[in-house]
Design an enzyme around this catalytic site. Structure first.
Site, mmCIF file in Angstrom:
data_model
loop_
_atom_site.group_PDB
_atom_site.id
_atom_site.type_symbol
_atom_site.label_atom_id
_atom_site.label_comp_id
_atom_site.label_asym_id
_atom_site.label_seq_id
_atom_site.Cartn_x
_atom_site.Cartn_y
_atom_site.Cartn_z
ATOM 1 N N THR A 97 43.751 -24.013 29.841
ATOM 2 C CA THR A 97 42.734 -24.808 29.250
ATOM 3 C C THR A 97 43.354 -25.305 28.386
ATOM 4 O OG1 THR A 97 41.502 -22.678 28.892
ATOM 5 C CG2 THR A 97 40.905 -23.906 27.127
ATOM 6 N N GLU A 119 43.229 -17.018 30.098
ATOM 7 C CA GLU A 119 44.912 -17.606 31.182
ATOM 8 C C GLU A 119 45.732 -16.411 31.528
ATOM 9 O OE1 GLU A 119 44.869 -21.419 27.345
ATOM 10 O OE2 GLU A 119 45.762 -19.206 27.673
HETATM 11 C C1 5RP Z 1 45.095 -22.966 25.455
HETATM 12 C C2 5RP Z 1 46.296 -22.682 26.288
HETATM 13 C C3 5RP Z 1 46.552 -24.361 25.770
HETATM 14 O O1 5RP Z 1 47.451 -24.146 26.939
HETATM 15 C C4 5RP Z 1 48.042 -24.451 24.705
HETATM 16 O O2 5RP Z 1 47.196 -23.822 23.236
HETATM 17 C C5 5RP Z 1 48.410 -25.718 25.166
HETATM 18 O O3 5RP Z 1 47.826 -26.425 24.913
HETATM 19 P P1 5RP Z 1 47.085 -27.948 24.497
HETATM 20 O O4 5RP Z 1 47.671 -28.750 26.317
HETATM 21 O O5 5RP Z 1 46.512 -28.958 24.149
HETATM 22 O O6 5RP Z 1 48.787 -28.481 24.075
HETATM 23 O O7 5RP Z 1 47.198 -21.725 26.323
HETATM 24 O O8 5RP Z 1 44.776 -21.211 24.898
#
Ligand code: 5RP
Length: 220
Positions: free
Chosen positions: A28, A103
Site C-alpha cells: 500500500t 502488510e
Molecule cells: C503503508 C506503508 C507504505 O509502504 C509506506 O508508508 C510508504 O509509503 P509511500 O510509498 O507512499 O512512500 O507502510 O502502510
C-alpha cells in the site's frame, strides 16, 4: 529528480522479479500505486494477486485484476511493498499509510519480500520516522502509557480508522538501536494489534530509486 520519479523507478525495477505463474502480494502507498499501474503490462505472467488494503484492492480492480484472499492462495511467491524507513539490514518501519497489519501478514506469507523506496528512506538507525502502532481502540491509553515508559512520544493519528476498525498511535522520538528486541517488546503489550517494525521479517531485497535515475539493489 523528484521523490515521485524515484519511487516510480524503484517500482518499475521490481517488475523483473515477477516470473510467469507467480502469485503477487501488493502493498500500500504511493510507491506501490506506481507498481499497480504497471501490472497490466505483465498481466499474462501473474496467476493471482493478493492485497494489503482496501485502497490497493480498489486500484487493482480498476486495473483489471480480480483480487484473491490469502486464505485462498496460502503461502505465495512474492510480496512487493514500500516502506517509510529501511536500515542496511533491510529492517523496516512501515505503516505511514496505516495498512501495517495486513502488510505484515502478507510479508510473512511471502517466499520473497521486495521493498521499493526512494533514496531518502535508507537510514543508519530506524526511528526518525514516527513508529506506527495499530491498537485496539479501548487499549489506546494503556499502549500510550507503555510507550511513554519506553521514552517514546505517542500521538494518536486523529480521525484515522484502519481497514480493521482500529486506531494508530504514531510514536515519535524512539531511537531504535535494536529493532528485533523492540518489535518483540511492543508486541507483548496487550491491545497492540501490530507494530510497524518489520525486523523479524525484514525485506529480502531493497530497491532504491536514486537521484541519478538509477535503482540500487541491496540484499541482506
Ligand atoms: C503503508 C506503508 C507504505 O509502504 C509506506 O508508508 C510508504 O509509503 P509511500 O510509498 O507512499 O512512500 O507502510 O502502510
Amino acid at each position: 529528480m523528484s521523490a515521485s520519479e524515484k519511487k516510480r523507478n524503484a517500482a518499475e525495477a521490481a517488475l523483473q522479479f515477477i516470473e510467469p505463474g507467480m502469485t503477487v502480494g501488493v502493498g500500500t502507498g504511493s510507491t506501490v500505486s506506481f507498481l499497480i499501474e504497471m501490472l497490466p503490462g505483465i498481466r499474462d505472467k501473474i496467476d493471482h494477486v493478493v492485497s494489503s488494503s482496501k485502497a490497493s484492492t480498489a486500484l487493482l480492480q480498476e486495473n483489471g485484476f480480480e483480487v484473491s484472499t490469502l486464505n485462498e492462495t496460502g503461502d505465495y511467491d512474492i510480496y512487493i511493498d514500500g516502506a517509510d524507513e529501511s536500515n542496511k539490514r533491510l529492517q523496516l518501519i512501515k505503516g505511514g499509510g496505516g495498512a501495517l497489519t495486513r502488510e505484515k501478514v502478507l510479508a510473512a506469507a511471502a517466499r520473497r519480500f521486495v521493498c521499493i523506496v526512494d533514496d531518502t528512506k535508507l537510514v543508519g538507525m530506524l526511528g526518525n520516522f514516527p513508529l506506527p502502532i495499530e491498537v485496539l481502540p479501548m487499549a489506546q491509553g494503556l499502549v500510550s502509557r507503555r510507550m511513554l515508559k519506553m521514552r517514546g512520544q505517542p500521538i494518536w493519528r486523529e480521525g484515522f480508522v484502519t481497514d480493521n476498525g482500529n486506531h494508530i498511535l504514531d510514536v515519535h522520538d524512539l531511537q531504535i538501536s535494536n529493532p528485533l528486541e523492540m518489535e518483540a517488546r511492543i508486541n507483548r503489550i496487550p491491545g497492540v494489534i501490530t507494530v510497524g517494525l518489520f525486523a523479524d521479517r525484514p525485506a529480502d531485497i531493497l530497491l532504491i530509486g536514486g537521484e541519478d535515475g538509477g535503482v540500487r539493489e541491496m540484499r541482506v
